[in-house]
Write an enzyme that holds these catalytic residues in place. Structure first.
Site, mmCIF file in Angstrom:
data_model
loop_
_atom_site.group_PDB
_atom_site.id
_atom_site.type_symbol
_atom_site.label_atom_id
_atom_site.label_comp_id
_atom_site.label_asym_id
_atom_site.label_seq_id
_atom_site.Cartn_x
_atom_site.Cartn_y
_atom_site.Cartn_z
ATOM 1 N N ASP A 258 0.796 -1.233 0.000
ATOM 2 C CA ASP A 258 0.000 0.000 0.000
ATOM 3 C C ASP A 258 0.826 1.280 0.000
ATOM 4 O O ASP A 258 0.309 2.364 -0.243
ATOM 5 C CB ASP A 258 -0.970 0.016 1.183
ATOM 6 C CG ASP A 258 -0.293 -0.292 2.520
ATOM 7 O OD1 ASP A 258 0.781 0.291 2.785
ATOM 8 O OD2 ASP A 258 -0.835 -1.106 3.293
ATOM 9 N N HIS B 7 7.071 -7.194 -1.158
ATOM 10 C CA HIS B 7 6.057 -7.713 -2.073
ATOM 11 C C HIS B 7 5.694 -6.715 -3.162
ATOM 12 O O HIS B 7 4.642 -6.824 -3.787
ATOM 13 C CB HIS B 7 4.809 -8.138 -1.295
ATOM 14 C CG HIS B 7 5.082 -9.212 -0.294
ATOM 15 N ND1 HIS B 7 4.163 -9.614 0.656
ATOM 16 C CD2 HIS B 7 6.182 -9.981 -0.088
ATOM 17 C CE1 HIS B 7 4.690 -10.573 1.406
ATOM 18 N NE2 HIS B 7 5.912 -10.802 0.977
ATOM 19 N N CYS C 280 3.328 -5.618 -19.032
ATOM 20 C CA CYS C 280 2.706 -6.797 -19.628
ATOM 21 C C CYS C 280 3.499 -8.034 -19.219
ATOM 22 O O CYS C 280 4.731 -8.046 -19.309
ATOM 23 C CB CYS C 280 2.685 -6.658 -21.150
ATOM 24 S SG CYS C 280 2.200 -8.168 -22.025
ATOM 25 N N ASN D 48 1.277 -7.284 17.934
ATOM 26 C CA ASN D 48 0.425 -8.116 17.089
ATOM 27 C C ASN D 48 -0.804 -8.580 17.858
ATOM 28 O O ASN D 48 -0.851 -8.488 19.089
ATOM 29 C CB ASN D 48 1.221 -9.337 16.604
ATOM 30 C CG ASN D 48 0.666 -9.938 15.333
ATOM 31 O OD1 ASN D 48 0.293 -9.223 14.405
ATOM 32 N ND2 ASN D 48 0.607 -11.259 15.279
#
Length: 354
Positions: A129, A146, A154, A245
């Site tokens: 993000d 990531h 393409c 967490n």
């Protein structure tokens, strides 16, 4: 080069695991200059307060919402083999999770504040993000493990794809195809899917950062995706690890120097800032990041697009309806799914045999 691999409760009140090392002692070491190089590993839980569901939380996580798409398994949504044949689910999700719909949360601002205080060494983020950068963390201190939405190409001829056309595709949820003559390949953003290699330089950067870190901060991750899941294990045993967490993950909590802060990530990071005497400054940094993001969105014309965007659930339902019409009776689609599942099973059996 390392590649991305997938491995197949919410706490009602914040709790701190009782180990020899405590939050107070960690904060004291930061205040006295004993800790000056914090390395952070962050996951989807950091961005839930920004409106982006994490992946694996029961009932509320992204994977729990995918049933209408009838995927062979949840992670297929982000697997390159599945994407090459069936990109519709990915672009349906992309429409509801694109950065124009999101603003940095307190956790992102906390990372920016660490850098402002001169104690942030590096951030390994599993998120695509870009909210760490939106919050003000320097680009050179962030590795997007990531990938991100900064570019697109393409997958067939590797040609670049116009950014304005990509924005239109995301806004409509339609799959973009290559504009080069006689190609018609599927266009993919610069994110790393399962089955693809991590960014060049990850291994060397990981070794460098872990060898010089004096604290590892792990925020909002299930530690179920390798090789990122191995980062906490590779940290030298004398270096403290702080987990922020919903629940315990990996082997964090097994070392005497571990500190586990279980509960809402933003709430705990606010508490850490309070222990450090930075609470007012954290809120100020966060406010500034929101102002910058709103201005950036206006300049790019994203604010109007965000208002037009349907919810994630609406995107999923629409995509499911489209797929049913387009591929519900396709024998070729059935063979593709069978072949993809065969590849997945072969990978699993190969790992078991190692």
């Amino acid at each position: 080069m390392s590649s991305l691999r997938a491995h197949q409760k919410k706490n009602p009140t914040p709790t701190q695991c009782q180990n020899q090392t405590t939050l107070d002692s960690i904060c004291k070491d930061i205040q006295t200059g004993k800790i000056t190089r914090i390395v952070a590993l962050v996951g989807a839980g950091l961005s839930t307060s920004s409106g982006l569901a994490d992946f694996r939380t029961p009932d509320t996580g992204l994977y729990a919402k995918l049933e209408p798409l009838q995927l062979p398994y949840p992670e297929a949504l982000f697997h390159i083999s599945y994407f090459k044949h069936t990109p519709e689910p990915f672009y349906a999700i992309a429409r509801g999770r694109h950065p124009w719909n999101t603003k940095p949360g307190v956790g992102h601002a906390f990372l920016a504040l660490l850098e402002k205080k001169g104690v942030l060494g590096f951030v390994f983020t599993q998120n695509i993000d870009g909210l760490e950068l939106d919050a003000g963390v320097s680009r050179e201190r962030v590795m997007n493990l990531h990938g991100d939405w900064s570019d697109q190409h393409c997958i067939k001829c590797r040609s670049s794809y116009p950014a304005d056309r990509m924005r239109k595709a995301i806004l409509t949820g339609e799959v973009p195809f290559c504009v080069q003559a006689n190609c018609e390949g599927i266009v993919k953003p610069a994110i790393v899917m399962f089955g693809e290699s991590l960014p060049e330089g990850f291994d060397s950067r990981e070794e460098e950062m872990l060898s010089t870190a004096d604290l590892l901060l792990v925020i909002g991750t299930s530690l179920k995706v390798a090789p990122c899941s191995e980062i906490p294990r590779r940290l030298p045993s004398h270096v403290p690890r702080v987990l922020v967490n919903r629940e315990l993950v990996g082997n964090i909590g097994t070392r005497e120097s571990d500190v586990c802060l279980l509960g809402d990530c933003d709430a705990w990071l606010r508490e850490v800032a309070r222990h450090l005497g930075w609470d007012e400054e954290l809120e100020s940094v966060w406010k500034d990041t929101l102002v910058r993001k709103e201005k950036s969105s206006r300049d790019k014309g994203w604010d109007d697009k965000a208002e037009q965007s349907p919810t994630l659930e609406e995107c999923i339902v629409r995509a499911a309806e489209q797929m049913k019409v387009r591929m519900g009776v396709s024998e070729g689609h059935r063979r593709m799914l069978e072949g993809h599942l065969g590849e997945k099973m072969a990978e699993i059996m190969a790992k078991r045999g190692q």
